[in-house]
Design an enzyme around this catalytic site. Structure first.
Site, PDB file in Angstrom:
ATOM      1  N   CYS A  85     -33.077  38.751 -17.313  1.00  0.00           N
ATOM      2  CA  CYS A  85     -33.418  37.592 -16.491  1.00  0.00           C
ATOM      3  C   CYS A  85     -34.632  36.842 -17.073  1.00  0.00           C
ATOM      4  O   CYS A  85     -34.541  36.249 -18.134  1.00  0.00           O
ATOM      5  CB  CYS A  85     -33.637  38.032 -15.049  1.00  0.00           C
ATOM      6  SG  CYS A  85     -33.527  36.674 -13.869  1.00  0.00           S
ATOM      7  N   HIS A 101     -28.643  40.706 -14.042  1.00  0.00           N
ATOM      8  CA  HIS A 101     -29.283  41.921 -13.541  1.00  0.00           C
ATOM      9  C   HIS A 101     -28.349  43.120 -13.657  1.00  0.00           C
ATOM     10  O   HIS A 101     -27.543  43.367 -12.755  1.00  0.00           O
ATOM     11  CB  HIS A 101     -29.692  41.735 -12.081  1.00  0.00           C
ATOM     12  CG  HIS A 101     -30.876  40.856 -11.876  1.00  0.00           C
ATOM     13  ND1 HIS A 101     -32.122  41.344 -11.565  1.00  0.00           N
ATOM     14  CD2 HIS A 101     -31.018  39.518 -11.976  1.00  0.00           C
ATOM     15  CE1 HIS A 101     -32.981  40.344 -11.451  1.00  0.00           C
ATOM     16  NE2 HIS A 101     -32.327  39.226 -11.705  1.00  0.00           N
ATOM     17  N   GLU A 155     -29.060  46.200 -13.283  1.00  0.00           N
ATOM     18  CA  GLU A 155     -29.352  47.248 -12.293  1.00  0.00           C
ATOM     19  C   GLU A 155     -28.572  47.007 -11.003  1.00  0.00           C
ATOM     20  O   GLU A 155     -28.185  47.939 -10.320  1.00  0.00           O
ATOM     21  CB  GLU A 155     -30.856  47.337 -12.013  1.00  0.00           C
ATOM     22  CG  GLU A 155     -31.402  46.373 -10.999  1.00  0.00           C
ATOM     23  CD  GLU A 155     -31.406  44.929 -11.472  1.00  0.00           C
ATOM     24  OE1 GLU A 155     -31.476  44.019 -10.624  1.00  0.00           O
ATOM     25  OE2 GLU A 155     -31.343  44.691 -12.692  1.00  0.00           O
TER      26      GLU A 155
END
Length: 373
Positions: A256, A346, A348
């Site tokens: 990001c 992202h 995660e």
């Protein structure tokens, strides 16, 4: 039923919506952005990348699963304000510990409900992200708009230090230690070091203002550059850290905001998107494999890099590795002569989807192959 408090939403171009107070009663100003996820609102609210932003939820029904203490991505609600159409009257989940409205009120976050969020989202798509004011204490749209126009915008805003950890801390690995990673916290989400811990990584999380010597002084096997808020063009310190890491030949992974910082370190520019990508349903194509992944996003800026060929940089050749299939925005960078890569999304993905989780394995592979290993 209790008394309903009227609320006002005024955009900087004068477009006005009326609704009811949701969360704290008061007034707030920030950048209006919309998030398209139908789930994961708690992760959205606590994502530091939303600092100084008023989030408009495009899904009409919000709050039905309540709030719990297991899912936050930081230690507080980060958004400047919150806009929903149809809030749940009561939470309905075995994991819920309190209502979303109570959580917002306790955090002092001003919200508005009962707004036609579809019309508001269409307006932002057509006109672009802009400043907005929410108020449940002001009744005059013109007066609120004056305060909106006096508020700072997002261009030129250096915000990472405002959300970063004050002190370094360590997240231990799950099981045997495989690698040590220094993570520069520009607004890191809690799930990120957890994903690395699952892979045997000990993560040393460092403040945004850490120097190159402090980052490399942890003797890391790899360096991670996190997500975060603000304009990457105003964030010079992290760029110097990345350049030092590239000079040292230490494997590097950015996500990001970290993708934009790597882009700047390589000599590319950045620019503000018209309305950004925010949600958990963005299609991204890996140019090397042709694989399309559905990904989680939260960014209003992007890297300006040529997509047709590899570029010569001060650190060798680099190429655009991923593209957004909706609008062609650069979604990833890969250095061809240094052990470094980044993505604009992202991996995660605490609220999902999990298509991109393999990127942490790719980071581990870079560290496995490094002469430092």
């Amino acid at each position: 039923m209790g008394t309903v408090t009227a609320a006002l939403l005024v955009l900087e171009d004068g477009r006005t919506f009326r609704g009811q107070a949701y969360g704290a009663v008061g007034e707030t100003v920030g950048e209006a952005v919309f998030a398209t996820g139908m789930t994961g609102y708690q992760e959205t609210l606590t994502d530091p990348s939303y600092h100084r932003q008023v989030v408009v939820m495009t899904a009409p029904h919000i709050g039905n699963t309540g709030v719990n203490d297991a899912d936050p991505e930081s230690d507080r609600v980060q958004v400047a304000g919150y806009v929903v159409r149809d809030p749940a009257r009561r939470p309905s989940s075995w994991r819920s510990q309190r209502s979303l409205a109570d959580e917002l009120a306790a955090a002092g976050v001003v919200g508005v409900s009962g707004v036609d969020t579809r019309a508001l989202t269409r307006h932002l798509r057509e006109r672009g992200a802009m400043r907005v004011g929410l108020s449940s204490v002001e009744t005059d749209p013109a007066a609120l708009r004056d305060r909106v126009l006096a508020a700072p915008g997002m261009l030129g805003a250096d915000l990472a230090a405002e959300v970063s950890t004050r002190q370094p801390y360590v997240v231990p690995p799950v099981g045997p230690k495989r690698h040590l990673v220094a993570a520069l916290d520009l607004g890191i989400k809690r799930m990120t070091p957890r994903r690395m811990a699952e892979r045997g990584i000990q993560t040393h999380v460092l403040p945004a203002w850490s120097t190159p010597d402090e980052v490399l002084g942890t003797d890391p096997d790899g360096v991670f550059i996190s997500n975060g808020p603000g304009d990457p063009a105003a964030s010079d310190g992290p760029v110097e850290v990345v350049r030092a890491v590239l000079d040292a030949g230490v494997p590097l992974f950015g996500i990001c905001f970290g993708n934009q910082i790597l882009g700047r370190a390589l000599g590319f520019g950045t620019y503000k998107l018209r309305y950004g990508h925010r949600g958990i349903n963005q299609p991204v194509r890996d140019r090397a494999t042709g694989r399309v992944e559905v990904t989680a996003h939260n960014h209003g800026f992007a890297v300006d890099a040529p997509t047709g060929r590899a570029s010569e940089t001060p650190y060798g050749r680099a190429e655009v590795s991923h593209l957004n299939l909706n609008d062609g925005v650069v979604e990833g960078l890969r250095c061809l002569d240094r052990p470094a890569f980044s993505v604009q999304y992202h991996p995660e993905a605490a609220a999902g989807p999990h298509d991109a989780g393999h990127l942490f394995d790719r980071f581990c592979s870079l560290m496995d192959r490094s002469p430092r290993a």
